[in-house]
Design an enzyme around this catalytic site. Structure first.
Site, short mmCIF file in Angstrom:
data_model
loop_
_atom_site.label_atom_id
_atom_site.label_comp_id
_atom_site.label_asym_id
_atom_site.label_seq_id
_atom_site.Cartn_x
_atom_site.Cartn_y
_atom_site.Cartn_z
N GLN A 42 -17.89 -6.51 -1.61
CA GLN A 42 -18.01 -5.08 -1.30
C GLN A 42 -17.34 -4.29 -2.42
O GLN A 42 -16.17 -4.53 -2.73
CB GLN A 42 -17.32 -4.75 0.03
CG GLN A 42 -17.39 -3.27 0.39
CD GLN A 42 -16.40 -2.85 1.48
OE1 GLN A 42 -15.71 -1.84 1.35
NE2 GLN A 42 -16.33 -3.61 2.57
N LYS A 46 -12.31 4.50 -3.93
CA LYS A 46 -12.11 5.76 -3.22
C LYS A 46 -11.85 6.92 -4.18
O LYS A 46 -11.68 8.05 -3.74
CB LYS A 46 -10.93 5.62 -2.25
CG LYS A 46 -11.21 4.66 -1.09
CD LYS A 46 -12.29 5.25 -0.18
CE LYS A 46 -12.48 4.44 1.08
NZ LYS A 46 -13.74 4.83 1.76
N ASN A 74 -19.01 0.41 -0.33
CA ASN A 74 -18.21 1.08 0.68
C ASN A 74 -18.58 2.55 0.79
O ASN A 74 -18.52 3.29 -0.21
CB ASN A 74 -16.72 0.93 0.33
CG ASN A 74 -15.83 1.53 1.39
OD1 ASN A 74 -15.64 2.73 1.45
ND2 ASN A 74 -15.31 0.68 2.24
N THR A 141 -2.27 -2.00 0.62
CA THR A 141 -3.54 -1.67 -0.02
C THR A 141 -4.23 -0.48 0.65
O THR A 141 -4.95 0.28 0.02
CB THR A 141 -4.47 -2.90 0.00
OG1 THR A 141 -3.75 -4.02 -0.48
CG2 THR A 141 -5.71 -2.68 -0.84
N LYS A 142 -4.02 -0.36 1.95
CA LYS A 142 -4.62 0.77 2.68
C LYS A 142 -3.59 1.25 3.69
O LYS A 142 -3.37 0.61 4.72
CB LYS A 142 -5.91 0.31 3.39
CG LYS A 142 -6.66 1.43 4.11
CD LYS A 142 -8.04 0.90 4.54
CE LYS A 142 -8.68 1.69 5.67
NZ LYS A 142 -9.02 3.06 5.36
N VAL A 202 -8.51 -7.98 -0.17
CA VAL A 202 -8.49 -7.19 -1.40
C VAL A 202 -7.48 -7.82 -2.35
O VAL A 202 -7.84 -8.54 -3.29
CB VAL A 202 -8.12 -5.70 -1.13
CG1 VAL A 202 -8.13 -4.93 -2.45
CG2 VAL A 202 -9.09 -5.06 -0.15
N SER A 203 -6.19 -7.56 -2.07
CA SER A 203 -5.16 -7.92 -3.06
C SER A 203 -5.05 -9.43 -3.30
O SER A 203 -4.73 -9.84 -4.41
CB SER A 203 -3.82 -7.32 -2.68
OG SER A 203 -3.53 -7.57 -1.35
N CYS A 445 19.21 -23.46 25.25
CA CYS A 445 19.17 -23.44 23.79
C CYS A 445 19.18 -24.85 23.22
O CYS A 445 18.46 -25.16 22.26
CB CYS A 445 20.37 -22.67 23.24
SG CYS A 445 20.45 -20.99 23.88
N1 3NM Z 1 -9.72 -1.82 5.15
P1 3NM Z 1 -5.44 -6.40 1.52
S1 3NM Z 1 -7.42 -2.79 5.53
C1 3NM Z 1 -10.04 -1.94 2.69
O1 3NM Z 1 -8.21 -2.12 8.31
C2 3NM Z 1 -9.25 -2.18 3.90
O2 3NM Z 1 -10.12 -1.27 7.83
C3 3NM Z 1 -8.85 -2.07 6.09
O3 3NM Z 1 -6.33 -5.09 1.69
C4 3NM Z 1 -9.07 -1.80 7.52
O4 3NM Z 1 -6.34 -7.56 1.66
C5 3NM Z 1 -7.98 -2.74 3.94
O5 3NM Z 1 -4.92 -6.23 0.13
C6 3NM Z 1 -7.20 -3.25 2.81
O6 3NM Z 1 -4.35 -6.30 2.53
C7 3NM Z 1 -6.96 -4.73 2.87
MG MG Z 2 -14.71 4.91 4.55
#
Ligand code: 3NM
Ligand code: MG
Length: 519
Positions: A42, A46, A74, A141-142, A202-203, A445
């Site tokens: 994908q 942005k 996207n 990342t988001k 992503v990362s 424990c």
């Molecule tokens: N969408 P990484 S989280 C593009 O929750 C994206 O909809 C998300 O990145 C959602 O693999 C995300 O680096 C980023 O954590 C994911």
């Molecule tokens: Mg969107």
């Protein structure tokens, strides 16, 4: 629908920000990732201008076509149409699905982000071809994600998207998924036979200095069976289900343990350290009491098991717990959660949530209140860390441990006058033990320490390992209680240590548990 035939296992979402992509060329990174085994791409950007997006997308499309992998765009239908991409991925705040379908036609792949059961159901109704579900774990990342749903949230969505036994739409999870947690996410999110079709990252790939190797590593982890997470090493027909068959195996498991000097690594509270260490030694294990997080990876390589005991869950301790959990998960060795006083305070309830989200526990052991806290709705209001008065019937307790074991995909032990042990399929009740165990500190424990070493020493079947630990512990307690010199809790403790040891010695010589077990 063609999308159902696609391989969704490793879905790459691109990112062009310097923090992730660095100064690498996006097309080169994606090609390397494709060589490593990525199955869907994908293009997500942005920030870029439309002209740049079209330029990048068409270069990416040339590469994805070479590897026969679909390229989705996207959000931007115009970019998808301009370059003839195979489809789009749209978020909840983007263009409505039905409108996207009208514009792109029936052949286009249209994926939708869903963070709840309601969003998932709506997306399916509106004709989405697949769902990206999450956010699984918080991700840098988001940062504007709506909700962090964890593996439990994924499980709920996977459960709701089922029609009969087959879920109606492919689902991939997204949000901080990487090589350390991918197998656990796949395992813990499963709802019955409904499983994720793959994961989106992503990362883990875009930020990697070797995207090909990172992709390959993820593919290998996704394709291989994460045996370490299963209740038994391989859930086969040889998994014991019949109680008399199970009982027959116990003496050998105890013998294996007693002769093994298996490491039991305790991250526990200060009150019980000495007692738990003595109990562990008496059962044939080799204890180490260390809550120093940074040394956990070294200790995890020694083949033992870890107990995380929440007796004192200070922020400092929580850091150690998380380091320990990650280290043992990494090598696939057992981790036992003892959610001490779990229902007592808001802070402890929060700590349980954090720990459950951070890793996989082979066994969760607690009294009724503690297990209730793990379930999320405690019926028993805890006073101190000891168990409050019970509110559940026998049948209800069976259901509690069974449902929780199914949810967490592990072994649940609810201790009490009767112990309830379940792997979600097999549920066993055990009436052995001594009232003195409730009159000394650290009895629960110390049991955690024993369960850890048993699970480390015998890895074929976690239920059996856990049951063997309980029997070793509780039969020894009964024998101690029966001794003439034992007059109360004070004299019970040394007698109990003796009997833990003597019982083990007898099992070494093949004496067996006799008819003392109370199933
Ligand atoms: N969408 P990484 S989280 C593009 O929750 C994206 O909809 C998300 O990145 C959602 O693999 C995300 O680096 C980023 O954590 C994911
Ligand atoms: Mg969107």
């Amino acid at each position: 629908m063609a999308s159902r035939q696609l391989d969704w296992s490793l879905y790459l979402v691109t990112d062009s920000t310097p923090a992730i992509l660095g100064d690498k060329d996006i097309v080169h990174v994606v090609e390397q990732a494709l060589l490593g085994g990525v199955t869907i791409v994908q293009y997500r950007d942005k920030h870029a201008d439309t002209g740049v997006m079209i330029e990048n997308a068409s270069r990416l499309h040339a590469v994805t076509r070479k590897y026969n992998v679909p390229l989705l765009i996207n959000d931007r239908l115009d970019v998808a149409q301009a370059i003839g991409a195979e489809g789009v991925h749209i978020g909840q705040d983007d263009i409505p699905i039905k409108l996207a379908r009208k514009l792109l036609g029936s052949e286009a792949i249209i994926g939708v982000t869903a963070s709840s059961v309601a969003e998932a159901e709506k997306a399916i109704q509106d004709g989405a071809d697949y769902l990206g579900i999450g956010t699984t774990f918080a991700t840098p990342t988001k940062t504007d994600t709506k909700s962090i749903i964890g593996t439990r949230g994924l499980q709920e969505i996977l459960g709701s998207t089922s029609t009969g036994t087959e879920k109606s739409i492919p689902c991939v999870a997204i949000g901080s998924i990487n090589s350390r947690n991918v197998q656990r996410v796949l395992h813990q999110s499963a709802h019955g036979t409904n499983r994720l079709n793959g994961v989106a990252v992503v990362s883990a790939i875009m930020a990697s200095s070797d995207p090909r190797e990172s992709a390959k590593q993820l593919v290998d982890l996704i394709k291989s069976t994460p045996q370490k997470f299963y209740a038994s090493v391989s859930p086969t027909s040889s998994t014991r289900t019949n109680i008399s068959e199970i009982v027959a195996e116990i003496p050998d498991i105890i013998k294996t343990h007693v002769t093994s000097s298996t490491l039991t690594h305790n991250m526990t509270n200060t009150v019980v350290q000495n007692f738990a260490a003595n109990v562990a030694i008496a059962t044939g294990a080799s204890p180490i009491m260390s809550d120093n997080g940074p040394e956990a990876p070294d200790l995890a390589r020694l083949g033992g098991g870890l107990v995380i005991n929440m007796g004192t869950a200070t922020p400092e301790k929580m850091k150690s717990f998380l380091a320990g959990l990650q280290a043992y998960n990494q090598v696939g060795s057992p981790v036992i959660l003892d959610p001490v006083g779990g229902g007592a305070t808001a802070l402890r309830r929060e700590a349980i949530k954090t720990l459950l989200a951070a890793g996989f526990f082979s066994v969760i052991k607690g009294n009724e209140g503690e297990i209730g806290a793990v379930v999320g709705a405690s019926g028993v209001q805890q006073r101190g860390v000891d168990s409050g008065p019970s509110t559940s019937t026998h049948e209800e307790k069976i259901k509690i441990v069974q449902d929780l074991a199914r949810r967490e995909h592990n072994i649940i032990v609810m201790t009490g006058a009767i112990d309830y042990i379940s792997d979600g399929t097999r549920t066993i009740t055990l009436g052995n033990g001594s009232p003195y165990l409730g009159r000394i500190t650290g009895a629960g424990c110390a049991l955690g320490a024993v369960i850890a070493s048993y699970n480390a020493a015998y890895r074929h079947d976690k239920l059996l390992a856990t049951l063997a630990a309980l029997l070793h512990y509780e039969l020894a307690a009964e024998r101690a209680e029966a001794r003439v010199e034992v007059r109360g809790p004070g004299t019970f403790i040394p007698a109990f240590l003796d009997e833990l040891y003597l019982f083990g010695e007898e099992m070494k010589q093949g004496v067996g548990t006799g008819d003392k077990t109370k199933f």
